[in-house]
Design a protein around this motif. Structure first.
Motif, mmCIF file in Angstrom:
data_model
loop_
_atom_site.group_PDB
_atom_site.id
_atom_site.type_symbol
_atom_site.label_atom_id
_atom_site.label_comp_id
_atom_site.label_asym_id
_atom_site.label_seq_id
_atom_site.Cartn_x
_atom_site.Cartn_y
_atom_site.Cartn_z
ATOM 1 N N LEU A 1 0.964 -1.190 0.024
ATOM 2 C CA LEU A 1 -0.081 0.073 0.136
ATOM 3 C C LEU A 1 0.896 1.227 -0.078
ATOM 4 C CD1 LEU A 1 -1.158 -2.377 2.384
ATOM 5 C CD2 LEU A 1 -2.994 -0.762 2.307
ATOM 6 N N GLY A 2 0.385 2.215 -0.880
ATOM 7 C CA GLY A 2 1.104 3.492 -0.777
ATOM 8 C C GLY A 2 0.545 4.523 -1.677
ATOM 9 N N ASN A 3 1.365 5.781 -1.818
ATOM 10 C CA ASN A 3 0.854 6.682 -2.735
ATOM 11 C C ASN A 3 2.028 7.056 -3.582
ATOM 12 O OD1 ASN A 3 -1.897 7.685 -1.601
ATOM 13 N ND2 ASN A 3 -0.607 7.721 0.374
ATOM 14 N N LEU A 4 1.610 7.129 -5.053
ATOM 15 C CA LEU A 4 2.716 7.247 -5.950
ATOM 16 C C LEU A 4 2.523 8.889 -6.246
ATOM 17 C CD1 LEU A 4 4.467 6.375 -8.219
ATOM 18 C CD2 LEU A 4 2.451 6.105 -9.776
ATOM 19 N N THR A 5 3.560 9.505 -6.262
ATOM 20 C CA THR A 5 3.658 11.048 -6.618
ATOM 21 C C THR A 5 3.961 11.083 -8.406
ATOM 22 O OG1 THR A 5 4.218 11.567 -4.360
ATOM 23 C CG2 THR A 5 4.628 13.307 -6.128
ATOM 24 N N VAL A 6 3.331 11.848 -8.859
ATOM 25 C CA VAL A 6 3.355 11.943 -10.471
ATOM 26 C C VAL A 6 3.955 13.245 -10.658
ATOM 27 C CG1 VAL A 6 2.391 11.748 -12.795
ATOM 28 C CG2 VAL A 6 1.804 9.846 -11.177
ATOM 29 N N PRO A 7 4.923 13.594 -11.331
ATOM 30 C CA PRO A 7 5.239 14.892 -11.477
ATOM 31 C C PRO A 7 4.553 15.656 -12.537
ATOM 32 C CG PRO A 7 6.833 13.370 -12.681
ATOM 33 C CD PRO A 7 5.968 12.607 -11.887
#
Length: 225
Positions: free
Chosen positions: A97-103
């Motif tokens: 589980l996590g959160n992805l940071t998209v630039p």
């Protein structure tokens, strides 16, 4: 009375009237519940939760609700290759589980490599389905994402043999795949100051099935995400 009760339980298979794993003894507190601990700050990396099933699964299963993982810890990236990484060698389920940071806005291609089955869900939608009993295999999926944060959830199971779970991506403009780095992820908010470690067997809501036999048509269909 010391405030503790001991119970026994076992995971039951939908293919057999008998337990598919030995009874697991539990000690449960009868004391009033504690006030929930304040969640820690989200950290770079993702949260890995491993559940010991002790039976050879043939596909991704849905765990019964309310089960505590045997092991829960923060890992820097989804590139897990050994029994030590998962804390188990065979017959287990793992969730990432996590959160992805998209630039930036664009089409991002992901590659999910696993042994055995795995599934990648982004923002609640299945992006890659690499389920089933198999050796190290990769499956790709392309998702249009906007700049910002996106929830990531990976389901994985290991029946026997080697262990492998790797999430790679190819952002817009990149020529090749690379493991998604910790600088692009944040763990889910989690309580407590230390990783979870608990003994016992976990079971699925749909029961468990015996290991697949080559050519057996019963195993040709997969469960829906």
């Amino acid at each position: 009375m010391n405030g503790w009760s001991t119970l026994e339980g076992a995971a039951w298979s939908d293919c057999s009237p008998s337990p598919c794993s030995p009874p697991a003894r539990r000690s449960l507190s009868t004391r009033p519940p504690r006030t929930p601990t304040t969640c820690r700050r989200k950290e770079p990396g993702v949260t890995l939760r491993t559940y010991d099933t002790r039976v050879p699964l043939t596909r991704i299963c849905t765990l019964k609700p309310g089960q505590t993982p045997n092991v829960g810890k923060l890992v820097p990236a989804v590139d897990l290759r050994t029994a030590e990484d998962f804390a188990f060698e065979d017959n287990f389920v793992a969730h990432v589980l996590g959160n992805l940071t998209v630039p930036a806005d664009g089409s991002y291609t992901f590659r999910l490599t696993s042994d055995d089955g795995s599934r990648l869900t982004i923002d609640g939608t299945t992006a890659i389905d690499n389920d089933g009993l198999h050796g190290v295999e990769s499956a790709d999926g392309t998702v249009a994402l906007t700049a910002g944060h996106h929830s990531v959830f990976i389901e994985y199971f290991e029946a026997g043999g080697g262990q492998r779970l790797t999430l790679s991506w190819r952002p817009p403009g990149a020529e090749d795949f690379a493991v998604v780095p910790s600088s692009s992820t944040r763990s889910r908010c989690r309580p407590g100051p230390s990783p979870i470690s608990a003994r016992g067997t976990r079971s699925s809501s749909g029961g468990t099935r015996p290991a697949r036999r080559t050519g057996d048509p019963r195993w040709m269909s997969r469960s829906s995400p």
